[in-house]
Design an enzyme around this catalytic site. Structure first.
Site, short mmCIF file in Angstrom:
data_model
loop_
_atom_site.label_atom_id
_atom_site.label_comp_id
_atom_site.label_asym_id
_atom_site.label_seq_id
_atom_site.Cartn_x
_atom_site.Cartn_y
_atom_site.Cartn_z
CG ASP A 142 -2.35 55.44 35.88
OD1 ASP A 142 -2.83 54.50 35.23
OD2 ASP A 142 -2.99 56.04 36.77
CD GLU A 175 -3.85 49.92 36.39
OE1 GLU A 175 -3.33 50.53 35.43
OE2 GLU A 175 -4.24 48.73 36.33
CE LYS A 182 -6.14 55.22 36.23
NZ LYS A 182 -5.53 53.96 35.82
CE LYS A 190 -6.19 47.51 30.97
NZ LYS A 190 -6.67 46.41 31.82
CB THR A 203 0.60 53.46 28.69
OG1 THR A 203 -0.54 52.61 28.68
CG2 THR A 203 1.62 52.95 29.69
CG ASP A 217 -0.97 51.53 24.80
OD1 ASP A 217 -0.39 50.51 24.36
OD2 ASP A 217 -0.75 51.99 25.94
CB CYS A 253 -4.50 54.29 32.29
SG CYS A 253 -4.37 52.64 33.01
#
Lengths: 206, 233
Positions: free
Chosen positions: B33, B81, B139, B142, B168, B170, B172
């Site tokens: 991403d 994403e 996608k 996540k 990120t 935390d 994906c």
């Protein structure tokens, strides 16, 4: 139905689903209870309260047991990594330490080998047949099965809530991190709420 | 073709890969991403008034890692994403919660419609642009394996080991990393080639991922990963 949750009143559209929201209880085996100590004991007491409330309301309860029939069911690298784990190890389901630490009441029990409980299990099928659209998550460990399953459920379009005092980790900091990033950005993975808030909302619906 | 020594590993939270030696044919780099909407000025996160400095900080390390992986002959996969223009793959609650910010997924922003395929903001930043022969996996969620052909394509090529980076950390990145590990791949997260909007979330997630030996895969810093990959040049 409206639960006083953070960061928004839950669920987003007020609709609990045709047969009610589902309670997803994860982990809660003897090993995890030992490893989470006092926080785990306190969480399980609240899991019991939630389970009683959902059963009384006639809403679906799903109980996930993490484990394998045989370690040969784990791919070699997963098994090798599991052997490295000092904590939060995947066990064989026949191991006494893998026994549930709470009674599943009338819950539908399913087994899963991965922390993401949708992987290699019949969970998605059970939820589909049950018409479940909204899921309330609780159990052990917050940063393991609870978060991974909730993240997958969120990707699949379920409206998800994590009950903050009905879940626990082996490390309090891990529990706090998961709660914070769950609610980040107007609910990155869903909402968070206390057991009291969930039960209060259920009393109003009854 | 380089000679692979019996002990060829990347120095990580465990000697990686765990069950075999480092080799280009079995290894892919997955870059998650690195889209304008997340880490470029004028993208979605920037338009929401969030500080993108932390996400932008991942661009240079990711570009270095991509360069090393390309020289080593790894298969390269990029994820994005986002959603189809008609939004048939957008969960209603996801659209609703992003709209509460004032600019939701699918809405018209300064660089086109937010996180919609074909729009400028949805695309990968130029510093991390894919080359011919590399693939892009779009996608809707996540996790990189949710509703995508990623697992099938990795297995078809005999890929066993995944080096993971991007944004990120935390969200994906950790979701894809963890699922990769649970699906039977051996993932390595390059922690200094990933970042999050909130540095506490980044640090907290790195602690979770590296705890107890690495429950879902290995973690390493960028220098260790590049050193290991250089041996495959």
């Amino acid at each position: 139905m409206q639960i006083a949750a953070h960061p928004y009143p839950f669920p987003f559209n007020g609709q609990p689903g045709p047969l009610g929201p589902g309670l997803m209880i994860l982990g809660c085996d003897q090993a995890q209870l030992t490893e989470t100590g006092g926080a785990g004991h306190a969480a399980l007491a609240n899991v019991e309260r939630l389970q009683t409330g959902f059963s009384t309301s006639g809403w679906p309860v799903v109980f996930g047991r993490r484990g394998v029939g045989d370690f040969a069911d784990l791919t070699p690298v997963v098994r090798a990594r599991n052997d490295l784990r000092t904590v939060d190890r995947i066990l064989e389901l026949s191991d006494p330490l893998a026994r549930p630490a709470i009674r599943p009441h009338s819950a539908t029990t399913f087994c899963h080998a991965a922390d993401n409980a949708f992987i290699g299990s019949d969970l998605s099928h059970i939820l589909k047949i049950g018409g479940v659209q909204v899921l309330v998550f609780c159990g052990l460990v917050t940063d393991g099965s609870v978060h991974a399953t909730m993240r997958e459920a969120n990707d699949r379009g379920f409206e998800c809530l994590l009950v903050t005092d009905a879940s626990a980790s082996t490390r309090p900091a891990f529990h706090d991190t998961i709660i914070s990033l769950t609610a980040f950005g107007n609910g990155l993975f869903g909402c968070v709420a206390s057991t009291d808030a969930v039960l209060a909302a259920m009393a109003k619906v009854a | 073709m380089s000679q692979v020594s019996g002990a060829q590993k990347i120095e990580a939270s465990y000697p990686w890969p765990l069950c075999n030696t480092l080799s280009a044919p079995r290894t892919a780099l997955i870059i998650i991403d690195m889209q304008r909407d997340f880490c470029a000025p004028g993208g979605w996160v920037d338009q929401l008034g969030e500080d993108i400095a932390n996400l932008r900080a991942a661009v240079a390390p990711v570009a270095r890692l991509m360069d090393a992986a390309r020289k080593a002959g790894l298969w390269i996969v990029h994820t994005r994403e986002g959603h189809r223009p008609d939004l048939v793959d957008l969960n209603p609650n996801k659209q609703w919660r992003t709209r509460q910010h004032g600019l939701g997924i699918g809405d018209q922003g300064a660089q086109g419609r937010i996180l919609v395929r074909g729009q400028t903001g949805h695309d990968i930043v130029p510093e991390c642009a894919p080359l011919d022969g590399e693939i892009i996996v779009d996608k809707p969620g996540k996790g990189g394996f949710f509703a995508t052909g990623l697992e099938r394509r990795l297995r078809a090529r005999g890929i066993e080991n995944l080096i993971v980076c991007g944004v990120t950390s935390d969200c994906c990145v950790q979701s894809t990393f963890r699922d990769a590990g649970e699906l039977g791949f051996d993932p390595l997260l390059v922690v200094t080639a990933t970042s999050a909007v909130d540095p506490d979330h980044h640090a907290g997630m790195m602690s979770i991922l590296s705890a107890f030996g690495g429950r879902w895969g290995a973690t390493a810093d960028l220098d260790a990963a590049i050193t290991g990959l250089k041996a495959l040049d």
